[in-house]
Write an enzyme that holds these catalytic residues in place. Structure first.
Site, mmCIF file in Angstrom:
data_model
loop_
_atom_site.group_PDB
_atom_site.id
_atom_site.type_symbol
_atom_site.label_atom_id
_atom_site.label_comp_id
_atom_site.label_asym_id
_atom_site.label_seq_id
_atom_site.Cartn_x
_atom_site.Cartn_y
_atom_site.Cartn_z
ATOM 1 N N SER A 75 1.190 -6.774 -5.953
ATOM 2 C CA SER A 75 1.276 -6.833 -4.490
ATOM 3 C C SER A 75 0.191 -5.976 -3.852
ATOM 4 C CB SER A 75 2.644 -6.329 -4.019
ATOM 5 O OG SER A 75 3.678 -7.153 -4.493
ATOM 6 N N HIS A 93 2.618 -4.408 3.027
ATOM 7 C CA HIS A 93 3.600 -4.838 2.034
ATOM 8 C C HIS A 93 4.959 -5.130 2.675
ATOM 9 C CE1 HIS A 93 6.380 -3.880 -1.472
ATOM 10 N NE2 HIS A 93 5.651 -4.859 -1.942
ATOM 11 N N ARG A 108 1.153 0.009 2.339
ATOM 12 C CA ARG A 108 2.609 -0.068 2.285
ATOM 13 C C ARG A 108 3.188 -0.763 3.525
ATOM 14 N NH1 ARG A 108 6.844 1.915 -0.801
ATOM 15 N NH2 ARG A 108 5.834 2.422 -2.727
#
Lengths: 220, 220
Positions: free
Chosen positions: A23, A49, A46
């Site tokens: 990812s 994500h 993040r």
């Protein structure tokens, strides 16, 4: 109860560490992160994500001191003050460097009366209940534009100053405006407030929690 | 402590009800909702509200029976089973029609061992711990693609069937694929499973919670 796994009907990656690695590699390949402070890259990754959108990078604004200020405050035991329980719930406690308190006062008994008396939202009223804990804290606004506006008004009134503000309220009424006020705060008022935000309507508790989790621990 | 409100430095809407009304009107003006089942419109509006993106409507897929099935199950007291604590945390308890249980078993003590033994993620392992509670439940997957795949594999194995599945995992590895498997589930396997999903990478706990809150109560 004896548990057995279901038969494998689908082919998919089942290894958590491999999922994260793939990812984050995809995000780095597809996102334009070069505009951000170098130490904010992992925070951006993040957040992307958490929403599945590399384009988030284009709307991110990160104050040059934000990451250092937030990490230093957390290491010294500063609390995290959140406008919404979902934000608080999304903070991975094991990542916190000093077993930091994570506080949301939206359900405090005093909130409804204060909101009514002041003619504002419960989210904004709850911000005032942070009181002196705001001094040096890491603030995360992931839901209510009124909470972010209220926070800025408290600071303008000479109230306690947070060490860092993750200000990512979401939505259609006041969200973009509150975040522009955050971006312009230093220039408008001469008060240097390390912040992170996402311009426009995007934001939300998942983005706020993702940013906090990245700030809490450098390791991905 | 005597609390006083900060001076008003910014002009913004402070009335919660007005903010909701204006937000929902903007969303209805800017989103293409006509493709969805009529009773899913308010669910779509709340999900768009949670992410700030009218374009979400274009990726939404809602099974024609989803809204009726979920509402009926909740009225009869079905539990909500969530893959992530953020999803559970985002459910507004006051909206639930039967004081329904909201369950997330990700922190159950058995989860790490099961995940290791089965070679899967903790999110997927926790789905198996739902056991018979899955029968007739409303499931919400807002985080992990592996949880959604695992759920579908349990159903294919003849396990208990949920009444409705809000399947909106987010991300770059398996998210889009798991949601395509959900969309195709009836056609592929001849099992009619009322579902709601968002095609592609978008998703997340805030979207899952928004959908649950709209399903829990018709009133906006």
């Amino acid at each position: 109860m004896t548990l057995t796994p279901p038969a494998r009907h689908y082919e998919y990656e089942r290894d958590g560490a491999a999922i994260y690695a793939e990812s984050f590699a995809t995000i780095r390949r597809e996102s334009s992160l070069g505009r951000l402070p170098a130490d904010a890259e992992s925070v951006a990754v993040r957040m992307i994500h958490a929403c599945g959108q590399p384009s988030l990078a284009d709307d991110l604004v990160v104050h040059p001191s934000l990451v250092a200020a937030a990490r230093s405050a957390l290491r010294q035991g500063a609390p995290i003050l959140a406008d919404a329980h979902m934000v608080a719930s999304g903070v991975t406690r094991a990542r916190l460097p000093a077993d930091n308190e994570v506080v949301c006062l939206l359900r405090d008994d005093r909130v409804p009366d204060i909101a009514r008396a002041w003619g504002t939202t419960r989210s904004a009223a709850a911000v005032s209940l942070w009181g002196d804990r705001l001094d040096g804290a890491v603030v995360a606004v992931g839901n209510a534009p009124t909470a972010l506006f209220h926070l800025l008004e408290l600071v303008l009134d000479g109230g306690p100053r947070p060490a860092a503000v993750v200000g990512v309220p979401v939505g259609f009424v006041g969200a973009a405006e509150s975040k522009e006020a955050l971006v312009a705060f230093g220039a408008d008022h001469g008060i240097d407030l390390p912040f992170l935000t996402v311009r426009g309507r995007r934001g939300g508790s998942a983005l706020a929690a993702a940013a906090l989790n990245a700030l809490a621990q450098e390791r991905e």
